[in-house]
Design a protein around this motif. Structure first.
Motif, PDB file in Angstrom:
ATOM      1  N   TYR A 143      40.582  41.828  27.607  1.00  0.00           N
ATOM      2  CA  TYR A 143      39.167  42.200  27.558  1.00  0.00           C
ATOM      3  C   TYR A 143      38.984  43.682  27.893  1.00  0.00           C
ATOM      4  N   ASP A 144      39.730  44.102  28.944  1.00  0.00           N
ATOM      5  CA  ASP A 144      39.633  45.509  29.350  1.00  0.00           C
ATOM      6  C   ASP A 144      40.147  46.433  28.238  1.00  0.00           C
ATOM      7  N   ARG A 145      41.269  45.998  27.595  1.00  0.00           N
ATOM      8  CA  ARG A 145      41.804  46.822  26.489  1.00  0.00           C
ATOM      9  C   ARG A 145      40.773  46.908  25.364  1.00  0.00           C
ATOM     10  N   LEU A 146      40.112  45.765  25.089  1.00  0.00           N
ATOM     11  CA  LEU A 146      39.087  45.735  24.040  1.00  0.00           C
ATOM     12  C   LEU A 146      37.954  46.711  24.346  1.00  0.00           C
ATOM     13  N   GLN A 147      37.536  46.660  25.621  1.00  0.00           N
ATOM     14  CA  GLN A 147      36.458  47.574  26.010  1.00  0.00           C
ATOM     15  C   GLN A 147      36.898  49.026  25.865  1.00  0.00           C
ATOM     16  N   ALA A 148      38.147  49.279  26.240  1.00  0.00           N
ATOM     17  CA  ALA A 148      38.679  50.649  26.124  1.00  0.00           C
ATOM     18  C   ALA A 148      38.731  51.072  24.648  1.00  0.00           C
ATOM     19  N   LEU A 149      39.177  50.138  23.791  1.00  0.00           N
ATOM     20  CA  LEU A 149      39.257  50.441  22.356  1.00  0.00           C
ATOM     21  C   LEU A 149      37.879  50.710  21.775  1.00  0.00           C
ATOM     22  N   LYS A 150      36.911  49.951  22.225  1.00  0.00           N
ATOM     23  CA  LYS A 150      35.545  50.172  21.741  1.00  0.00           C
ATOM     24  C   LYS A 150      35.044  51.539  22.159  1.00  0.00           C
ATOM     25  N   GLY A 205      34.428  38.838  29.370  1.00  0.00           N
ATOM     26  CA  GLY A 205      34.949  39.720  30.421  1.00  0.00           C
ATOM     27  C   GLY A 205      33.862  40.109  31.396  1.00  0.00           C
ATOM     28  N   ALA A 206      32.623  40.005  30.924  1.00  0.00           N
ATOM     29  CA  ALA A 206      31.512  40.379  31.812  1.00  0.00           C
ATOM     30  C   ALA A 206      31.463  39.448  33.022  1.00  0.00           C
ATOM     31  N   ASP A 207      31.824  38.161  32.768  1.00  0.00           N
ATOM     32  CA  ASP A 207      31.838  37.212  33.891  1.00  0.00           C
ATOM     33  C   ASP A 207      32.862  37.638  34.932  1.00  0.00           C
ATOM     34  N   VAL A 208      34.060  38.021  34.428  1.00  0.00           N
ATOM     35  CA  VAL A 208      35.114  38.456  35.346  1.00  0.00           C
ATOM     36  C   VAL A 208      34.676  39.737  36.063  1.00  0.00           C
ATOM     37  N   ASP A 209      34.041  40.622  35.263  1.00  0.00           N
ATOM     38  CA  ASP A 209      33.549  41.852  35.887  1.00  0.00           C
ATOM     39  C   ASP A 209      32.562  41.526  37.004  1.00  0.00           C
ATOM     40  N   ALA A 210      31.718  40.528  36.715  1.00  0.00           N
ATOM     41  CA  ALA A 210      30.734  40.126  37.736  1.00  0.00           C
ATOM     42  C   ALA A 210      31.448  39.600  38.970  1.00  0.00           C
ATOM     43  N   GLN A 211      32.538  38.839  38.712  1.00  0.00           N
ATOM     44  CA  GLN A 211      33.302  38.307  39.846  1.00  0.00           C
ATOM     45  C   GLN A 211      33.956  39.443  40.638  1.00  0.00           C
ATOM     46  N   ILE A 212      34.485  40.416  39.882  1.00  0.00           N
ATOM     47  CA  ILE A 212      35.140  41.548  40.546  1.00  0.00           C
ATOM     48  C   ILE A 212      34.126  42.336  41.378  1.00  0.00           C
ATOM     49  N   ILE A 213      32.962  42.537  40.791  1.00  0.00           N
ATOM     50  CA  ILE A 213      31.902  43.254  41.532  1.00  0.00           C
ATOM     51  C   ILE A 213      31.512  42.464  42.776  1.00  0.00           C
ATOM     52  N   ALA A 227      39.436  35.628  44.358  1.00  0.00           N
ATOM     53  CA  ALA A 227      40.719  36.246  43.999  1.00  0.00           C
ATOM     54  C   ALA A 227      41.520  35.303  43.117  1.00  0.00           C
ATOM     55  N   ASP A 228      41.499  33.998  43.462  1.00  0.00           N
ATOM     56  CA  ASP A 228      42.213  33.008  42.641  1.00  0.00           C
ATOM     57  C   ASP A 228      41.631  32.963  41.238  1.00  0.00           C
ATOM     58  N   ALA A 229      40.296  32.932  41.174  1.00  0.00           N
ATOM     59  CA  ALA A 229      39.632  32.859  39.863  1.00  0.00           C
ATOM     60  C   ALA A 229      39.942  34.096  39.035  1.00  0.00           C
ATOM     61  N   ILE A 230      39.897  35.242  39.683  1.00  0.00           N
ATOM     62  CA  ILE A 230      40.156  36.496  38.961  1.00  0.00           C
ATOM     63  C   ILE A 230      41.610  36.557  38.507  1.00  0.00           C
ATOM     64  N   ASP A 231      42.527  36.142  39.403  1.00  0.00           N
ATOM     65  CA  ASP A 231      43.948  36.135  39.036  1.00  0.00           C
ATOM     66  C   ASP A 231      44.210  35.178  37.873  1.00  0.00           C
ATOM     67  N   GLY A 232      43.491  34.020  37.882  1.00  0.00           N
ATOM     68  CA  GLY A 232      43.688  33.013  36.831  1.00  0.00           C
ATOM     69  C   GLY A 232      43.342  33.538  35.446  1.00  0.00           C
ATOM     70  N   SER A 233      42.384  34.449  35.350  1.00  0.00           N
ATOM     71  CA  SER A 233      41.987  34.969  34.032  1.00  0.00           C
ATOM     72  C   SER A 233      42.476  36.403  33.845  1.00  0.00           C
ATOM     73  N   LYS A 234      43.590  36.715  34.493  1.00  0.00           N
ATOM     74  CA  LYS A 234      44.067  38.094  34.492  1.00  0.00           C
ATOM     75  C   LYS A 234      44.449  38.572  33.081  1.00  0.00           C
ATOM     76  N   ASP A 235      45.232  37.714  32.371  1.00  0.00           N
ATOM     77  CA  ASP A 235      45.711  38.129  31.043  1.00  0.00           C
ATOM     78  C   ASP A 235      44.534  38.358  30.104  1.00  0.00           C
ATOM     79  N   MET A 236      43.621  37.379  30.136  1.00  0.00           N
ATOM     80  CA  MET A 236      42.442  37.502  29.277  1.00  0.00           C
ATOM     81  C   MET A 236      41.625  38.719  29.677  1.00  0.00           C
ATOM     82  N   LYS A 237      41.567  38.932  31.005  1.00  0.00           N
ATOM     83  CA  LYS A 237      40.783  40.074  31.491  1.00  0.00           C
ATOM     84  C   LYS A 237      41.429  41.388  31.064  1.00  0.00           C
ATOM     85  N   ASP A 238      42.768  41.408  31.089  1.00  0.00           N
ATOM     86  CA  ASP A 238      43.460  42.623  30.651  1.00  0.00           C
ATOM     87  C   ASP A 238      43.140  42.897  29.181  1.00  0.00           C
TER      88      ASP A 238
END
Lengths: 120, 651
Positions: B258-265, B427-435, B245-256
């Motif tokens: 990243y998520d926007r990028l994926q959505a745009l794609k 973002g895939a790393d974060v996704d992996a962490q989230i999974i 949770a700490d790791a995921i929270d730490g990269s939240k902005d970048m992950k957001d």
């Protein structure tokens, strides 16, 4: 009495053919004959004057049987020009007038859609 | 115990009230009662027995109310008798009173006692008597000379008297307590023997229950081990979840981003597909766009053509009507009969004019019809053009493509900007962490569920185990000692007490033998011939000669002295110092023995009271000379008739 095409082929002069190609690219037509017919309709809709005096050398481009396979164009010209004996000549002169007008628009005004062409 | 006085009221031969006082001082502790046979000596001894124990006897027979109530008093209608004994013990003064009336028949009368002037309860009174003058010792300190022979029978251990006296001796020496203990222990042993038998039966059930409990223990141990493992897993999982949770929270902005990028794609791809679809559609309708351009114009022309056709039809109808009229007029002109009504026409001259007029009109209409153009092909063309898209629809489709293209290009621009912002962030790393976190969370939930189930199982097992333990306890012993063990222990204790009984009996014999021997040597007239006495198992005493041999034949006097020695020995060993009351003890004794006994008893007993008749001892006998200073009181017992005895002080 229904008049038929005078010739079995339809010819286009070299300059007009070049312009026709440019129009086709600009307005993204699939086929040159569709572009050609659009130019005819544009000339009719805008009541462009046919230049019947010019002596233009045309080279055969389409067979009329293929070009107007459903005969709609023939019916149209017969209906709109009932007094004309040679509707094929009418067709070509109208097309050339349309080609020239549209080519000028799309190249000078950088138009890329039919809507823009028809609007201006 | 020191006796102060004895008061009698209508007791046996003593009519009315009789009070006897006793000397208390140690230097003058002897009281002698002189009385002939049947005067009432033994009745005074019975008065002591009765007041203390509620029992009186004569020649081995228990006396009842009718025996105890004075006959003269009875004849006068009196029904109550009583005896009152005043005595002291240690520093306390007691007054003991026992009375009897008709209502007490068959019982021991009514016992009353005062201690230092205060009444005490019946139970306390009996306990006090038992402490000061135990009932078991009465045979020895309330001595009836007539029963002396019974003691001599101790030498014959099989006789009933010997057994009775032996029992009395052992009673005095504390045997009852021991025997009672043995009796209780015997009962306990019997009970444990029975319970042990039952225990052996229940042991099978207990064994089964213990096996079940052992199974539960094994199951409990297994589940507790599993619970411990799962608890460790749970703790570790929670720690890993926190880290994730700490790791995921730490990269939240970048992950957001990243998520926007994926959505745009995804949007870009969507618009691209949409453009393809729209362009295909546009390409299709563009083939007919020339028709769309002219569609409205053709439609208007077709409308006009339709109107022309209507005009033509109407004109043709009018022309046809005129033609018919002309035909009818021409027929009427020829027949001069009206073609319509069949009436004769008188003047036909105007019919020709009318026919010419109508012909002119027909020619005019025909001219008008010819002027109307052929329009069938135009109407047909309009129907064909109707299948083409309306120009407006085409333009909308073209605008849609343009709009979609704009959206697509906008996506591409944004994608480029976000790509620059994110750089090589994956973002895939974060996704992996989230999974991983989701999986861990699911794993944690399963762990918690398993732990809860295990805790429930453990609780149920413990509950069941407790139930089994209680059942085992119920079937076993509540104090944890088995019946078999208790039986063995009880048998050991019983054995100890059995041995103690023998030891005590031996000890009693030694002590009684020593005391009796001392008395014997003091009282015998031949101390130089005997070395002492030897006690037998039945508490009989054998006389031992100086050479150590047992004296085989004893004289009657010797028998009596030995018996008195035994009584004295028992009296001294069996209770605290107190009075010795003897009724006619000298029957078969010679003068020497009587002198020796009279000399010895005042020294042996705290108080010595002796009842004698003239055949035993005369008041002026020289036998009394050595003890005269010790005689505190002397009484004469006389009577006025068979039922009125009285006591007179002689000194």
């Amino acid at each position: 009495m229904t008049r038929q095409w005078k010739s079995k082929t339809l010819g286009v002069s070299k300059p007009h053919e070049q312009q026709l190609l440019e129009i086709k690219e600009h307005l993204q037509f699939g086929q040159e004959d569709d572009t050609y017919k659009f130019c005819v309709s544009y000339a009719l809709a805008n009541k462009l004057t046919r230049n019947t005096e010019r002596n233009i050398k045309r080279e055969t481009k389409w067979a009329m049987g293929n070009f107007d396979a459903d005969g709609d164009l023939l019916v149209l010209l017969n209906a709109m020009f009932p007094e004309e004996e040679d509707v094929q000549s009418v067709l070509m002169t109208l097309a050339e007038a349309g080609i020239e007008a549209i080519h000028k628009k799309v190249t000078e005004e950088y138009l890329y859609t039919i809507g823009e062409v028809l609007k201006n | 115990m020191i006796v102060k006085s004895l008061h009698l009221h209508h007791f046996m031969p003593y009519y009315g009230d009789v009070t006897i006082e006793f000397p208390e001082a140690e230097g003058t502790n002897t009281t002698i009662f002189y009385g002939e046979n049947t005067k009432g000596k033994t009745s005074i001894l019975n008065a002591f027995r009765w007041v203390l124990y509620g029992e009186a006897e004569s020649k081995g027979r228990a006396l009842d109310y009718e025996d105890l109530l004075n006959k003269k008093a009875l004849s006068e209608g009196e029904s109550e008798l009583h005896v009152e004994l005043s005595f002291s013990d240690r520093d306390d003064h007691y007054v003991l009173r026992r009375l009897m009336s008709e209502k007490h028949q068959g019982g021991k009368g009514n016992l009353l006692m005062q201690k230092n002037g205060q009444p005490i309860t019946h139970d306390e009174a009996e306990q006090t008597i038992e402490r000061i003058a135990p009932k078991g010792t009465r045979r020895f300190f309330l001595f009836d000379g007539e029963l002396l022979r019974e003691y001599e029978e101790l030498m014959e251990p099989t006789s009933n008297t010997a057994k009775k006296i032996k029992k009395a001796i052992e009673d005095v020496m504390g045997f009852p307590t021991l025997m009672k203990t043995l009796e209780v222990l015997g009962a306990v042993e019997k009970r444990f023997r029975k319970e042990s038998q039952l225990e052996r039966t229940s042991n099978v059930a207990v064994s089964d229950l213990k096996r079940d409990r052992d199974d539960l223990d094994a199951s409990l141990e297994e589940k507790e081990g599993e619970l411990e493992r799962l608890s460790v897993d749970e703790k570790e999982t929670r720690a890993r979840l926190t880290e994730l949770a700490d790791a995921i929270d730490g990269s939240k902005d970048m992950k957001d981003a990243y998520d926007r990028l994926q959505a745009l794609k995804r949007d870009r791809d969507f618009y691209k597909n949409k453009i393809d679809e729209q362009e295909n559609h546009l390409r299709e309708i563009k083939r007919e766009v020339w028709k769309s351009v002219l569609r409205q114009d053709v439609a208007m022309r077709a409308k006009k053509a339709l109107a022309g056709q209507e005009t033509r039809r109407k004109l043709e109808v009018s022309r046809q009507k005129l033609t018919l009229e002309i035909s009818s007029l021409q027929k009427s002109k020829q027949t001069e009969v009206c073609a319509t009504c069949n009436q004769t026409i008188r003047d036909v001259s105007n019919l020709g004019a009318r026919i010419d007029e109508k012909l002119a009109k027909v020619e005019q209409i025909s001219g008008e019809i010819d002027l109307i153009p052929e329009t069938d092909s135009l109407i047909d063309l309009n129907m064909r053009f109707a299948n083409a898209s309306r120009l407006q629809d085409f333009l909308s489709a073209e605008a849609d493509v343009d709009h979609t293209l704009t959206m697509h290009n906008d996506c591409i621009d944004k994608i480029k900007r976000l790509q620059d912002e994110i750089g090589d962030f994956s973002g895939a790393d974060v996704d992996a962490q989230i999974i991983k976190r989701v999986k861990l969370q699911a794993s944690l939930e399963k762990l918690v569920e398993s732990i809860t189930q295990l805790e429930t199982d453990i609780s149920e097992i413990k509950s069941e185990k407790l139930r089994l333990s209680k059942k085992i306890d119920e079937l076993s012993r509540s104090d944890g000692v088995s019946k078999e063990s208790a039986l063995l222990q009880t048998q050991e204790i019983l054995d100890i007490f059995e041995r103690a009984k023998d030891i005590l009996r031996e000890d009693i014999k030694v002590r009684v033998e020593e005391a009796a021997q001392h008395a014997f040597l003091e009282m015998t007239s031949r101390p130089d011939d005997y070395s002492g006495l030897k006690i037998t198992d039945s508490y009989g005493l054998e006389m031992i000669a100086k050479d150590g041999t047992v004296v085989p034949q004893r004289s009657a006097g010797a028998e009596q002295v030995v018996a008195l020695a035994l009584i004295d020995g028992l009296n001294r060993v069996g209770r605290s110092p107190g009075p010795v009351i003897m009724d006619t003890p000298f029957g078969r004794l010679d003068q020497t023995h009587r002198a020796n006994i009279l000399a010895y008893m005042p020294k042996s007993a705290r108080q010595f009271m002796v009842f004698v008749h003239s055949g035993e001892l005369q008041r002026d006998s020289t036998v009394l000379d050595p003890i005269k200073p010790l005689i505190g009181k002397e009484y004469s017992i006389n009577s006025n008739g068979p039922y009125v005895s009285y006591v007179e002080a002689a000194k």
